[in-house]
Motif scaffolding. Structure first.
Motif, PDB file in Angstrom:
ATOM      1  N   LEU A 142       1.030  -0.876   0.066  1.00  0.00           N
ATOM      2  CA  LEU A 142       0.171  -0.161  -0.021  1.00  0.00           C
ATOM      3  C   LEU A 142       1.152   1.158  -0.536  1.00  0.00           C
ATOM      4  CD1 LEU A 142      -2.605  -1.122   2.103  1.00  0.00           C
ATOM      5  CD2 LEU A 142      -3.154  -0.778   0.223  1.00  0.00           C
ATOM      6  N   SER A 143       2.368   1.003   0.961  1.00  0.00           N
ATOM      7  CA  SER A 143       2.463   2.614   0.493  1.00  0.00           C
ATOM      8  C   SER A 143       3.445   2.038  -0.706  1.00  0.00           C
ATOM      9  CB  SER A 143       4.015   2.043   1.970  1.00  0.00           C
ATOM     10  OG  SER A 143       3.341   1.914   3.205  1.00  0.00           O
ATOM     11  N   LEU A 144       4.160   1.559  -1.041  1.00  0.00           N
ATOM     12  CA  LEU A 144       4.519   1.979  -2.541  1.00  0.00           C
ATOM     13  C   LEU A 144       3.122   2.207  -4.014  1.00  0.00           C
ATOM     14  CD1 LEU A 144       6.932  -0.776  -2.609  1.00  0.00           C
ATOM     15  CD2 LEU A 144       7.115   1.781  -2.198  1.00  0.00           C
ATOM     16  N   SER A 145       2.183   1.361  -3.311  1.00  0.00           N
ATOM     17  CA  SER A 145       1.543   1.792  -4.506  1.00  0.00           C
ATOM     18  C   SER A 145       0.513   3.707  -4.650  1.00  0.00           C
ATOM     19  CB  SER A 145       0.023   1.117  -4.105  1.00  0.00           C
ATOM     20  OG  SER A 145       0.394  -0.061  -4.527  1.00  0.00           O
ATOM     21  N   ALA A 146       0.758   3.991  -3.153  1.00  0.00           N
ATOM     22  CA  ALA A 146       0.689   5.371  -2.844  1.00  0.00           C
ATOM     23  C   ALA A 146       1.672   6.154  -3.477  1.00  0.00           C
ATOM     24  CB  ALA A 146      -0.249   6.138  -1.267  1.00  0.00           C
ATOM     25  N   GLY A 147       2.767   6.085  -3.244  1.00  0.00           N
ATOM     26  CA  GLY A 147       4.019   6.638  -3.367  1.00  0.00           C
ATOM     27  C   GLY A 147       4.405   7.011  -5.247  1.00  0.00           C
ATOM     28  N   LEU A 148       3.805   5.281  -5.327  1.00  0.00           N
ATOM     29  CA  LEU A 148       3.854   5.435  -6.768  1.00  0.00           C
ATOM     30  C   LEU A 148       3.386   5.932  -8.138  1.00  0.00           C
ATOM     31  CD1 LEU A 148       6.212   2.236  -7.637  1.00  0.00           C
ATOM     32  CD2 LEU A 148       6.548   4.521  -7.406  1.00  0.00           C
ATOM     33  N   ALA A 149       1.514   5.500  -7.703  1.00  0.00           N
ATOM     34  CA  ALA A 149       0.680   5.903  -8.404  1.00  0.00           C
ATOM     35  C   ALA A 149       0.194   7.082  -8.765  1.00  0.00           C
ATOM     36  CB  ALA A 149      -0.910   6.107  -7.342  1.00  0.00           C
ATOM     37  N   VAL A 150       1.548   8.457  -8.928  1.00  0.00           N
ATOM     38  CA  VAL A 150       1.177   9.499  -9.575  1.00  0.00           C
ATOM     39  C   VAL A 150       2.701   9.315 -10.818  1.00  0.00           C
ATOM     40  CG1 VAL A 150       1.373  10.798  -7.772  1.00  0.00           C
ATOM     41  CG2 VAL A 150       3.444  10.605  -8.055  1.00  0.00           C
ATOM     42  N   ILE A 152       3.908   6.866 -13.700  1.00  0.00           N
ATOM     43  CA  ILE A 152       3.883   6.343 -14.769  1.00  0.00           C
ATOM     44  C   ILE A 152       3.554   4.013 -14.296  1.00  0.00           C
ATOM     45  CG2 ILE A 152       3.798   5.170 -17.326  1.00  0.00           C
ATOM     46  CD1 ILE A 152       4.460   8.446 -18.645  1.00  0.00           C
ATOM     47  N   ILE A 153       4.863   4.209 -14.372  1.00  0.00           N
ATOM     48  CA  ILE A 153       5.443   2.728 -13.882  1.00  0.00           C
ATOM     49  C   ILE A 153       4.643   2.800 -12.425  1.00  0.00           C
ATOM     50  CG2 ILE A 153       7.567   3.992 -11.895  1.00  0.00           C
ATOM     51  CD1 ILE A 153       8.818   1.238 -12.409  1.00  0.00           C
ATOM     52  N   GLY A 154       3.910   3.368 -12.032  1.00  0.00           N
ATOM     53  CA  GLY A 154       3.048   3.320 -10.130  1.00  0.00           C
ATOM     54  C   GLY A 154       2.154   1.762 -11.207  1.00  0.00           C
ATOM     55  N   VAL A 155       1.302   2.908 -12.202  1.00  0.00           N
ATOM     56  CA  VAL A 155      -0.439   2.010 -12.371  1.00  0.00           C
ATOM     57  C   VAL A 155       0.688   0.271 -12.540  1.00  0.00           C
ATOM     58  CG1 VAL A 155      -1.763   1.791 -14.312  1.00  0.00           C
ATOM     59  CG2 VAL A 155      -0.798   4.089 -12.832  1.00  0.00           C
ATOM     60  N   PRO A 156       1.001  -0.023 -13.400  1.00  0.00           N
ATOM     61  CA  PRO A 156       1.453  -1.706 -13.593  1.00  0.00           C
ATOM     62  C   PRO A 156       1.510  -1.794 -11.736  1.00  0.00           C
ATOM     63  CG  PRO A 156       3.098  -0.999 -14.795  1.00  0.00           C
ATOM     64  CD  PRO A 156       1.886   0.772 -14.389  1.00  0.00           C
ATOM     65  N   PHE A 157       2.115  -2.039 -10.874  1.00  0.00           N
ATOM     66  CA  PHE A 157       2.769  -1.888 -10.006  1.00  0.00           C
ATOM     67  C   PHE A 157       1.513  -2.737  -9.010  1.00  0.00           C
ATOM     68  CE2 PHE A 157       3.718  -1.345  -5.356  1.00  0.00           C
ATOM     69  CZ  PHE A 157       4.962  -2.205  -4.840  1.00  0.00           C
ATOM     70  N   VAL A 158       0.257  -1.166  -8.838  1.00  0.00           N
ATOM     71  CA  VAL A 158      -0.473  -1.567  -8.602  1.00  0.00           C
ATOM     72  C   VAL A 158      -1.709  -2.119  -8.865  1.00  0.00           C
ATOM     73  CG1 VAL A 158      -2.669  -0.358  -7.501  1.00  0.00           C
ATOM     74  CG2 VAL A 158      -0.789   1.635  -7.457  1.00  0.00           C
ATOM     75  N   ILE A 159      -1.899  -2.406  -9.881  1.00  0.00           N
ATOM     76  CA  ILE A 159      -2.403  -3.477 -10.260  1.00  0.00           C
ATOM     77  C   ILE A 159      -1.974  -5.039 -10.035  1.00  0.00           C
ATOM     78  CG2 ILE A 159      -3.270  -4.717 -12.440  1.00  0.00           C
ATOM     79  CD1 ILE A 159      -3.553  -1.603 -13.823  1.00  0.00           C
TER      80      ILE A 159
END
Length: 312
Positions: A142-150, A152-159
């Motif tokens: 959750l921490s990395l998802s919130a930090g990387l969501a902004v 482009i690379i954060g989108v596939p990570f969150v998924i």
């Protein structure tokens, strides 16, 4: 076999015309069944129907459903098969039930002969390591998802992270079913794979079961600490009381020490049987505690990890 009318709808008693209709019919036919069984049945049916559809690209969904009705079965038939198979599998997997004990002594001491007692006890000992892993995974994810969501690379990570929650939910379900005896899903959640990809991805974030699973994983840390502490403390104290007289006879020590409390029994041989008896009784109490914890935790896991909604 003509199960369809000109409007491509389901006739009374006929076959569905689309895979989602088939799955919804199957879901209704399994109303009242174990939610884990329903999840497995829906996944298997969708997997089979879509593989048949892929192998016959020239056919519509309605034609494929008609073609496989004779081999795979109509929704009502599939539901009956799953119910019958579940009874046979559970009968084969479950250990024979012990003879009912009417006396309170039989029920108290009979817990040692029940296989689920040891599965629950081992789960309590294992729960600390499991809880640490789950808690770390969720907090880090959750921490990395919130930090990387902004980014482009954060989108596939969150998924990927939310997809991993579904995988871990299945893993935990297998652990719970094996050790605690509660029926849990053996297939992933039915995902409506006929829907657009973006809609299916959106379901990862809106599915209440995903969030309930993460909450369960966070709960596992304090629960794991409690389970492990109770199991280790009770086992250590009970086994110490049982073997203490033996150690005294061998000249090892002069009494019992519990934290800052000391009981000298080396000069009181008459107390040795009492101490051993207290240890035996505490050991059986520990086994009953393990059974109770296993039963309650299995209910918690079933409620939070399995989609329990019923359909009319």
């Amino acid at each position: 076999m003509n199960a369809f009318d000109s409007r491509n709808e389901v006739r009374p008693g006929g076959l569905p015309t689309t895979i989602p209709e088939y799955l919804e019919h199957l879901r209704r036919s399994l109303a009242g069944a174990d939610p884990a069984l329903v999840q497995d049945a829906l996944y298997d049916a969708e997997e089979y129907l879509r593989s048949e559809l892929a192998e016959n690209p020239g056919r519509s969904e309605a034609e494929v459903i008609v073609a496989v009705a004779g081999s795979y079965g109509a929704p009502d038939e599939v539901a009956d098969i799953y119910r019958d198979t579940e009874v046979k599998v559970q009968t084969a997997l479950r250990a024979p039930a012990p003879n009912p004990r009417r006396s309170w002594m039989g029920r108290f001491f009979g817990v040692i002969a029940e296989p689920r007692t040891y599965g629950a006890l081992f789960y309590m000992l294992l729960s600390l390591a499991i809880g640490i892993f789950y808690f770390t995974w969720v907090v880090t994810g959750l921490s990395l998802s919130a930090g990387l969501a902004v980014l482009i690379i954060g989108v596939p990570f969150v998924i990927l992270y939310f997809g991993s929650i579904r995988v871990l939910s299945l893993v935990e379900g297998r652990i719970v079913e094996t050790m605690l005896g509660e029926r849990m899903p053996r297939r992933p959640l039915y995902s409506s794979r006929g829907q657009p990809l973006l809609k299916r991805i959106g379901e990862l974030f809106t599915d209440p079961r995903i969030w309930a699973t993460q909450l369960y994983f966070l709960f596992m840390l304090p629960l794991g600490v409690a389970y492990f502490t109770i199991a280790v403390t009770c086992l250590a104290v009970s086994l110490s009381l049982i073997v203490a007289p033996v150690g005294l006879m061998l000249g090892l020590g002069s009494g019992l020490v519990f934290d800052n409390w000391y009981l000298a029994i080396d000069g009181e041989p008459w107390m040795w049987p009492i101490v051993m008896l207290a240890g035996v009784l505490l050991l059986f109490v520990t086994l009953h505690i393990a059974r109770g914890v296993g039963y309650l935790h299995a209910l918690l896991a079933k409620h939070m990890l399995v989609k329990t909604a019923q359909y009319d």
